[in-house]
Motif scaffolding. Structure first.
Motif, PDB file in Angstrom:
ATOM      1  N   TYR A  94      23.052  19.441  23.675  1.00  0.00           N
ATOM      2  CA  TYR A  94      22.010  19.378  22.641  1.00  0.00           C
ATOM      3  C   TYR A  94      21.062  20.574  22.760  1.00  0.00           C
ATOM      4  O   TYR A  94      20.702  21.202  21.761  1.00  0.00           O
ATOM      5  CB  TYR A  94      21.230  18.070  22.756  1.00  0.00           C
TER       6      TYR A  94
ATOM      7  N   LEU B  78      25.397  21.872  14.213  1.00  0.00           N
ATOM      8  CA  LEU B  78      25.180  20.503  13.734  1.00  0.00           C
ATOM      9  C   LEU B  78      25.844  19.477  14.649  1.00  0.00           C
ATOM     10  O   LEU B  78      25.279  18.412  14.920  1.00  0.00           O
ATOM     11  CB  LEU B  78      25.713  20.360  12.309  1.00  0.00           C
ATOM     12  N   ARG B  79      27.041  19.793  15.131  1.00  0.00           N
ATOM     13  CA  ARG B  79      27.710  18.843  16.027  1.00  0.00           C
ATOM     14  C   ARG B  79      27.036  18.812  17.396  1.00  0.00           C
ATOM     15  O   ARG B  79      26.922  17.757  18.010  1.00  0.00           O
ATOM     16  CB  ARG B  79      29.188  19.202  16.176  1.00  0.00           C
TER      17      ARG B  79
ATOM     18  N   ALA C 145      23.907  16.536  17.089  1.00  0.00           N
ATOM     19  CA  ALA C 145      24.038  15.209  16.475  1.00  0.00           C
ATOM     20  C   ALA C 145      23.077  14.229  17.143  1.00  0.00           C
ATOM     21  O   ALA C 145      22.968  14.189  18.368  1.00  0.00           O
ATOM     22  CB  ALA C 145      25.476  14.714  16.607  1.00  0.00           C
TER      23      ALA C 145
ATOM     24  N   ARG D   6      28.327  13.832  19.338  1.00  0.00           N
ATOM     25  CA  ARG D   6      28.111  15.192  19.820  1.00  0.00           C
ATOM     26  C   ARG D   6      29.337  15.674  20.598  1.00  0.00           C
ATOM     27  O   ARG D   6      30.208  14.890  20.966  1.00  0.00           O
ATOM     28  CB  ARG D   6      26.894  15.181  20.745  1.00  0.00           C
TER      29      ARG D   6
ATOM     30  N   TYR E 180      25.759  14.501  11.592  1.00  0.00           N
ATOM     31  CA  TYR E 180      24.727  14.997  12.502  1.00  0.00           C
ATOM     32  C   TYR E 180      23.416  14.211  12.398  1.00  0.00           C
ATOM     33  O   TYR E 180      22.625  14.194  13.335  1.00  0.00           O
ATOM     34  CB  TYR E 180      24.469  16.493  12.276  1.00  0.00           C
TER      35      TYR E 180
END
Length: 356
Positions: A207, A270-271, A274, A280, A305
């Protein structure tokens, strides 16, 4: 605490200049009097009176050596300042400071695709070394531009891996609400919303990588307006005042801020970001495989997402939620009445003065 220029630590490290200050540490440029080499001395200001646990963990960290990671720790120890014991680490000095300094203090430059690939392929290699290491079996937990140092050749190196682990040794926990809020995954703000059975929750670092890619491809940081407040009566003493934004506000696509962004790169971001960590990237290898293909537009768009995790608890009370509640219960009729009464009093007072 503040060390003085020319002060000598442990009869070996002479303070040359202050290089940086973080929430948990101070960094000084020092001269090693044993070999006249410049080095970086990091003092862990929030780890007072740590001794045995720190030395054990620092000893393990000093033995690590992998690509694009600030390693090994050249030296570590504990020194006394104003009757308090502070642990310190001595690292290689990086003359070009951090990737944050490529831009100004408060804003981010837009990187070209070539620059993104240059820096982040190397950052990902360093992070992969951390994730794959069988000795530490840890995640970083505090990835951010300020922890990406640049050597004399402008190659990036990951710093501060293990610092949070050292500070939390006695707690024996892998995950808690620690790190830098704007780069923290949403689940870290919720007590029961991550999988405690996973020993290596790589998706937390993934992330943070997504946030950095977002920042350097748009010039913006999502959910940046964070503030920290204390809740002494709760388990987590630090909660994020505008945590509501991170979990409940939709992520704006990078292409809104940068219409020229590579769409495959946007898909990776975006992934990686998420909101539901199950959606993710679960391992760095997955992210790296997609990142290596950002020049290939043959990809399946990632649309989940903004999907929230299942069974999430009611949002914690924050300044944002308190203000929204105030707006709902506040009676605007009373406000209008009070304003009218005030106006009558003011005009009446002015009239009396004029008559006199």
């Amino acid at each position: 605490m503040e060390l003085k220029i020319n002060q000598v630590i442990d009869s070996r490290y002479k303070i040359i200049s202050k290089e940086g200050k973080g929430a948990t540490s101070l960094v000084y440029k020092v001269l090693d009097l044993t070999n006249n080499a410049f080095k970086a001395l990091k003092i862990l200001t929030t780890a007072k009176n740590v001794d045995v646990a720190f030395k054990k963990e620092a000893g393990i960290l000093s033995s690590l050596n992998f690509e694009h990671y600030v390693t090994p720790i050249d030296d570590f120890g504990i020194f006394t300042f104003e009757n308090e014991n502070y642990p310190y680490m001595v690292l290689e000095f990086y003359p070009n400071k951090t990737i944050q300094n490529i831009a100004s203090t408060n804003t981010y430059l837009l990187f070209s695709n070539n620059e993104l690939e240059y820096y982040f392929k190397r950052i990902l290699l360093g992070l992969k070394g951390i994730h794959d290491n069988q000795v530490t079996k840890m995640i970083h937990k505090d990835l951010k531009p300020q922890n990406i140092l640049l050597d004399a050749k402008w190659d990036p190196f990951i710093a501060d891996f293990g610092i949070s682990q050292v500070l939390q040794t006695e707690k024996n926990t892998l995950i808690e609400a620690s790190g830098t809020p704007k780069y923290m995954a949403p689940e870290l703000f919720l007590e029961n919303n991550y999988d405690k059975n996973i020993n290596q929750p790589y998706y937390i670092d993934i992330y943070a990588i997504g946030v950095m890619l977002y920042a350097y491809s748009t010039g913006m940081i999502p959910f940046e307006n964070f503030d920290v407040i204390d809740y002494p009566e709760q388990t987590h003493k630090k909660e994020i005042a505008t945590r509501d934004l991170n979990l409940w506000m939709d992520l704006v696509k990078p292409s809104v801020y940068n219409p020229e962004i590579n769409r495959a790169l946007e898909n990776v971001i975006l992934r990686a970001m998420a909101k539901d960590y199950h959606k993710r990237y679960q391992t760095l290898n997955e992210l790296m495989d997609d990142f290596d293909q950002i020049d290939n537009n043959n990809f399946k768009p990632f649309e989940d997402y903004n999907t929230r995790p299942k069974n999430i608890e009611k949002p914690l009370v924050t300044y944002v939620s308190k203000f929204n509640r105030f707006l709902k219960i506040f009676n605007w009729k009373w406000l209008v009445m009070m304003i009218l009464i005030l106006l009558v009093i003011v005009f009446g007072f002015a009239l009396v003065i004029n008559l006199v």
